[in-house]
Each structure stands twice: as C-alpha cells, then as structure tokens.
Design a protein around this motif. Sequence first.
Motif, PDB file in Angstrom:
ATOM      1  N   VAL A  34       0.848  -1.189   0.000  1.00 49.81           N
ATOM      2  CA  VAL A  34       0.000   0.000   0.000  1.00 49.81           C
ATOM      3  C   VAL A  34       0.883   1.238   0.000  1.00 49.81           C
ATOM      4  O   VAL A  34       1.869   1.313   0.736  1.00 49.81           O
ATOM      5  N   VAL A  35       0.512   2.214  -0.844  1.00 48.48           N
ATOM      6  CA  VAL A  35       1.234   3.478  -0.908  1.00 48.48           C
ATOM      7  C   VAL A  35       0.261   4.575  -0.478  1.00 48.48           C
ATOM      8  O   VAL A  35      -0.805   4.724  -1.055  1.00 48.48           O
ATOM      9  N   HIS A  36       0.634   5.333   0.564  1.00 50.00           N
ATOM     10  CA  HIS A  36      -0.186   6.438   1.063  1.00 50.00           C
ATOM     11  C   HIS A  36       0.372   7.745   0.523  1.00 50.00           C
ATOM     12  O   HIS A  36       1.574   7.994   0.617  1.00 50.00           O
ATOM     13  N   GLN A  81      -9.329  12.927 -10.519  1.00 50.05           N
ATOM     14  CA  GLN A  81     -10.671  13.104  -9.981  1.00 50.05           C
ATOM     15  C   GLN A  81     -10.707  13.020  -8.459  1.00 50.05           C
ATOM     16  O   GLN A  81     -11.684  13.434  -7.836  1.00 50.05           O
ATOM     17  N   ALA A  82      -9.667  12.513  -7.837  1.00 50.44           N
ATOM     18  CA  ALA A  82      -9.624  12.399  -6.373  1.00 50.44           C
ATOM     19  C   ALA A  82      -9.452  13.791  -5.754  1.00 50.44           C
ATOM     20  O   ALA A  82      -8.808  14.665  -6.319  1.00 50.44           O
ATOM     21  N   LYS A  83     -10.013  13.984  -4.597  1.00 52.00           N
ATOM     22  CA  LYS A  83      -9.916  15.277  -3.904  1.00 52.00           C
ATOM     23  C   LYS A  83      -8.634  15.299  -3.065  1.00 52.00           C
ATOM     24  O   LYS A  83      -8.653  15.056  -1.863  1.00 52.00           O
ATOM     25  N   TRP A  84      -7.547  15.621  -3.722  1.00 47.03           N
ATOM     26  CA  TRP A  84      -6.240  15.567  -3.067  1.00 47.03           C
ATOM     27  C   TRP A  84      -6.074  16.662  -2.028  1.00 47.03           C
ATOM     28  O   TRP A  84      -5.376  16.465  -1.039  1.00 47.03           O
ATOM     29  N   ALA A  85      -6.651  17.815  -2.239  1.00 47.83           N
ATOM     30  CA  ALA A  85      -6.475  18.915  -1.293  1.00 47.83           C
ATOM     31  C   ALA A  85      -7.199  18.637   0.017  1.00 47.83           C
ATOM     32  O   ALA A  85      -6.783  19.105   1.071  1.00 47.83           O
ATOM     33  N   ALA A  86      -8.277  17.877  -0.037  1.00 46.93           N
ATOM     34  CA  ALA A  86      -9.089  17.638   1.155  1.00 46.93           C
ATOM     35  C   ALA A  86      -8.486  16.574   2.060  1.00 46.93           C
ATOM     36  O   ALA A  86      -8.519  16.692   3.277  1.00 46.93           O
ATOM     37  N   THR A  87      -7.946  15.519   1.486  1.00 46.53           N
ATOM     38  CA  THR A  87      -7.469  14.399   2.290  1.00 46.53           C
ATOM     39  C   THR A  87      -6.397  13.626   1.532  1.00 46.53           C
ATOM     40  O   THR A  87      -6.177  13.847   0.354  1.00 46.53           O
ATOM     41  N   GLY A  88      -5.776  12.704   2.202  1.00 50.29           N
ATOM     42  CA  GLY A  88      -4.816  11.817   1.563  1.00 50.29           C
ATOM     43  C   GLY A  88      -5.525  10.575   1.057  1.00 50.29           C
ATOM     44  O   GLY A  88      -6.699  10.352   1.333  1.00 50.29           O
ATOM     45  N   HIS A  89      -4.804   9.775   0.306  1.00 49.44           N
ATOM     46  CA  HIS A  89      -5.369   8.566  -0.257  1.00 49.44           C
ATOM     47  C   HIS A  89      -4.357   7.429  -0.150  1.00 49.44           C
ATOM     48  O   HIS A  89      -3.156   7.667  -0.055  1.00 49.44           O
ATOM     49  N   ALA A  90      -4.871   6.218  -0.204  1.00 52.83           N
ATOM     50  CA  ALA A  90      -4.029   5.027  -0.208  1.00 52.83           C
ATOM     51  C   ALA A  90      -4.249   4.287  -1.516  1.00 52.83           C
ATOM     52  O   ALA A  90      -5.384   4.038  -1.907  1.00 52.83           O
ATOM     53  N   PHE A  91      -3.165   3.932  -2.178  1.00 53.78           N
ATOM     54  CA  PHE A  91      -3.226   3.181  -3.420  1.00 53.78           C
ATOM     55  C   PHE A  91      -2.775   1.762  -3.129  1.00 53.78           C
ATOM     56  O   PHE A  91      -1.635   1.524  -2.755  1.00 53.78           O
ATOM     57  N   LEU A  93      -1.591  -1.682  -4.139  1.00 57.80           N
ATOM     58  CA  LEU A  93      -0.904  -2.218  -5.305  1.00 57.80           C
ATOM     59  C   LEU A  93      -1.417  -3.599  -5.686  1.00 57.80           C
ATOM     60  O   LEU A  93      -1.249  -4.028  -6.816  1.00 57.80           O
ATOM     61  N   ARG A  94      -2.042  -4.316  -4.756  1.00 60.38           N
ATOM     62  CA  ARG A  94      -2.565  -5.650  -5.057  1.00 60.38           C
ATOM     63  C   ARG A  94      -3.815  -5.579  -5.921  1.00 60.38           C
ATOM     64  O   ARG A  94      -4.009  -6.398  -6.805  1.00 60.38           O
ATOM     65  N   THR A  95      -4.663  -4.604  -5.657  1.00 59.82           N
ATOM     66  CA  THR A  95      -5.940  -4.495  -6.373  1.00 59.82           C
ATOM     67  C   THR A  95      -5.978  -3.312  -7.334  1.00 59.82           C
ATOM     68  O   THR A  95      -6.945  -3.171  -8.074  1.00 59.82           O
ATOM     69  N   ALA A  96      -4.973  -2.468  -7.312  1.00 58.53           N
ATOM     70  CA  ALA A  96      -4.895  -1.274  -8.166  1.00 58.53           C
ATOM     71  C   ALA A  96      -6.074  -0.347  -7.919  1.00 58.53           C
ATOM     72  O   ALA A  96      -6.657   0.216  -8.841  1.00 58.53           O
ATOM     73  N   THR A  97      -6.454  -0.177  -6.638  1.00 55.99           N
ATOM     74  CA  THR A  97      -7.558   0.706  -6.288  1.00 55.99           C
ATOM     75  C   THR A  97      -7.070   1.822  -5.377  1.00 55.99           C
ATOM     76  O   THR A  97      -6.150   1.628  -4.575  1.00 55.99           O
ATOM     77  N   LEU A  98      -7.707   2.968  -5.499  1.00 55.48           N
ATOM     78  CA  LEU A  98      -7.398   4.130  -4.682  1.00 55.48           C
ATOM     79  C   LEU A  98      -8.532   4.308  -3.688  1.00 55.48           C
ATOM     80  O   LEU A  98      -9.696   4.292  -4.053  1.00 55.48           O
ATOM     81  N   ARG A  99      -8.177   4.473  -2.412  1.00 53.74           N
ATOM     82  CA  ARG A  99      -9.196   4.717  -1.406  1.00 53.74           C
ATOM     83  C   ARG A  99      -8.768   5.906  -0.561  1.00 53.74           C
ATOM     84  O   ARG A  99      -7.583   6.177  -0.393  1.00 53.74           O
ATOM     85  N   GLY A 100      -9.760   6.629  -0.018  1.00 55.02           N
ATOM     86  CA  GLY A 100      -9.488   7.825   0.764  1.00 55.02           C
ATOM     87  C   GLY A 100      -9.042   7.484   2.172  1.00 55.02           C
ATOM     88  O   GLY A 100      -9.378   6.447   2.726  1.00 55.02           O
ATOM     89  N   LEU A 101      -8.277   8.391   2.736  1.00 53.08           N
ATOM     90  CA  LEU A 101      -7.836   8.285   4.130  1.00 53.08           C
ATOM     91  C   LEU A 101      -8.526   9.360   4.941  1.00 53.08           C
ATOM     92  O   LEU A 101      -8.922  10.390   4.412  1.00 53.08           O
ATOM     93  N   GLU A 102      -8.619   9.134   6.197  1.00 53.28           N
ATOM     94  CA  GLU A 102      -9.172  10.175   7.057  1.00 53.28           C
ATOM     95  C   GLU A 102      -8.089  11.204   7.325  1.00 53.28           C
ATOM     96  O   GLU A 102      -6.942  10.869   7.572  1.00 53.28           O
TER      97      GLU A 102
END
Length: 103
Positions: A34-36, A81-91, A93-102
């Motif tokens: 996982v890459v944050h 399309q991700a809201k980078w200014a609002a929060t961080g995200h985790a990518f 690598l196993r599923t190639a999906t991006l999810r938001g972080l708190e």
Amino acid sequence: MTPTTERNPEQGIVPGPAERLAVQLTALLPGAVVVHVRLQGPRTLWPHLRLTVEDEGGRTLRVPRARAVTLARWIIRSFPQAKWAATGHAFDLRTATLRGLEA
C-alpha cells in the motif's frame, strides 16, 4: 503474480491505467503493498507531497525523498478526480484501487 494478472487472468484483456501504475510501482518498490499519498504535510500550511509505503505486515518501508516525490506525483496525476487537497489517499498495489484516508 502481478496485480494485472490477478485481476485479468485472460491474456486478451488490456489493463487500465491504474493496473499499469500498480505494476510499475510494484517493480520500483519491492515488498510494497500500500502506498499512502498526501498533498499536504501534517505540519505545513502549504502544499507538500508526502508518500509513505507499507509492506504486507503494515511496516513502513523507507523510500528516498526524490523517489517518493516522483511516485507521489505519478499517483496524483493518475487519479485527477480524487480530492487531493481535502485528504490523503491510499493506493493498494494488489488491487490497483485508490481509497481515501481520514485527514
């Protein structure tokens, strides 16, 4: 097994941009799962790229600063399309999906 072959076992399917990015990051970050990515550092008021990498056990892997900044830019540009200014995200690598972080 790479993320692309896990998600697309048929040879005729062309992987999407997220899958290609996951394959590239897996090659550049051995052992990473996982890459944050955060656009804003925890102690700064101006935009600051921050990248942390975790392995299968949840341990943080060390990434040189130049590589971290470059890879963070790759991820941010791959998902505009991700809201980078609002929060961080985790990518993942196993599923190639991006999810938001708190934040």
